[in-house]
Design an enzyme around this catalytic site. Structure first.
Site, mmCIF file in Angstrom:
data_model
loop_
_atom_site.group_PDB
_atom_site.id
_atom_site.type_symbol
_atom_site.label_atom_id
_atom_site.label_comp_id
_atom_site.label_asym_id
_atom_site.label_seq_id
_atom_site.Cartn_x
_atom_site.Cartn_y
_atom_site.Cartn_z
ATOM 1 N N GLY A 39 0.754 -1.243 0.000
ATOM 2 C CA GLY A 39 0.000 0.000 0.000
ATOM 3 C C GLY A 39 0.782 1.290 0.000
ATOM 4 O O GLY A 39 0.205 2.351 0.204
ATOM 5 N N LYS A 41 2.134 3.037 -2.507
ATOM 6 C CA LYS A 41 1.650 3.959 -3.542
ATOM 7 C C LYS A 41 0.188 4.330 -3.290
ATOM 8 O O LYS A 41 -0.230 5.450 -3.603
ATOM 9 C CB LYS A 41 1.842 3.343 -4.922
ATOM 10 C CG LYS A 41 3.306 3.078 -5.265
ATOM 11 C CD LYS A 41 3.444 2.503 -6.668
ATOM 12 C CE LYS A 41 4.878 2.123 -6.967
ATOM 13 N NZ LYS A 41 5.312 0.941 -6.173
ATOM 14 N N ASP A 59 -5.144 -6.792 -4.146
ATOM 15 C CA ASP A 59 -3.977 -7.634 -4.370
ATOM 16 C C ASP A 59 -4.406 -9.085 -4.196
ATOM 17 O O ASP A 59 -5.452 -9.367 -3.597
ATOM 18 C CB ASP A 59 -2.837 -7.291 -3.406
ATOM 19 C CG ASP A 59 -1.471 -7.597 -4.014
ATOM 20 O OD1 ASP A 59 -0.863 -6.682 -4.603
ATOM 21 O OD2 ASP A 59 -1.020 -8.754 -3.938
ATOM 22 N N ASP A 107 0.370 -1.339 -11.124
ATOM 23 C CA ASP A 107 1.795 -1.490 -10.818
ATOM 24 C C ASP A 107 2.077 -2.992 -10.851
ATOM 25 O O ASP A 107 2.063 -3.669 -9.830
ATOM 26 C CB ASP A 107 2.086 -0.887 -9.441
ATOM 27 C CG ASP A 107 3.560 -0.963 -9.074
ATOM 28 O OD1 ASP A 107 4.384 -1.235 -9.972
ATOM 29 O OD2 ASP A 107 3.886 -0.766 -7.893
ATOM 30 N N CYS A 160 8.535 -1.960 -12.225
ATOM 31 C CA CYS A 160 9.859 -1.626 -11.707
ATOM 32 C C CYS A 160 10.887 -2.434 -12.495
ATOM 33 O O CYS A 160 11.528 -3.339 -11.964
ATOM 34 C CB CYS A 160 9.925 -1.934 -10.212
ATOM 35 S SG CYS A 160 11.449 -1.365 -9.436
#
Length: 221
Positions: A39, A41, A59, A107, A160
């Site tokens: 959490g 972001k 998630d 993400d 990422c």
């Protein structure tokens, strides 16, 4: 530090902060963080709206998602709902949000190659088979996220990673599958990131942060 205990700040890499800001969240919006993890972001997005947006944080990892409620309480973020999703059942479990969100943040799970500067051992854990699994998950998640976006809303895809197949190629494939969606520009601070297809690539060498790919897309009205 007392300020941390009081919820005044969170520790986060600059690339993650750029990504959260690039979502362009605003007060009053309905927002989905599809791969919220612990959490970090999500909290940055809530802060950018002044705790005045309805945020759904999702998630498939229960242990990671359980970290968010106490962090939100410490930060004073009161409008975050968490939802644990079963792998393979995400569309059905998100049916009530279909076409509703003004902003969706994806993400996606990835190779983590953007963190090799501080976790170099990850380089030797990445195999072709593992990368292929990540690629399949990313394509699935960006499609799930797109289904939640309201007409004219925006989806921010982020990984990422500095591997083009996980970044620019994923977004190119999505745009080819979904005519009418368009890529945005101008959502990063001046001098941050380098063009990578229709998105941007951040690297430790050029931006002093983790490696990150970002692309913000707008759905057809």
């Amino acid at each position: 530090h007392p300020a941390y205990a009081e919820g005044r700040f969170e520790v986060q890499d600059a690339a993650s902060q750029y990504a959260s800001a690039a979502l362009d969240a605003a007060p009053g919006q309905a927002i989905v963080d599809l791969c919220a993890g612990g959490g970090g972001k999500t909290l940055a997005i809530a802060s950018s709206t002044g705790d005045d947006a309805d945020i759904l944080a999702c998630d498939t990892n229960r242990a990671r998602l359980q970290q968010l409620p106490p962090r939100a309480e410490r930060a004073g973020a009161t409008r975050i709902e968490t939802r644990l999703l079963n792998p393979g059942q995400e569309p059905a479990m998100l049916a009530d949000w279909r076409g509703r969100a003004a902003r969706v943040f994806v993400d996606a799970p990835c190779s983590g190659s953007g963190t090799w500067r501080r976790s170099p051992e990850l380089r030797w854990r990445l195999t072709p088979a593992r990368l292929d699994r990540h690629l399949a998950d990313q394509a699935k998640l960006i499609d799930i996220g797109a289904d939640l976006v309201a007409p004219g809303g925006k989806l921010l895809y982020a990984v990422c990673s500095v591997i083009a197949r996980e970044g620019r190629a994923q977004v190119d494939d999505f745009l080819n599958r979904n005519p009418g969606w368009t890529a945005d520009a101008g959502y990063l601070p001046e001098g941050i990131g380098r063009p990578a297809g229709v998105g941007f690539l951040l690297t430790p060498a050029t931006d002093g942060c983790d490696g990150f790919f970002l692309a913000r897309l707008t759905s057809p009205c």
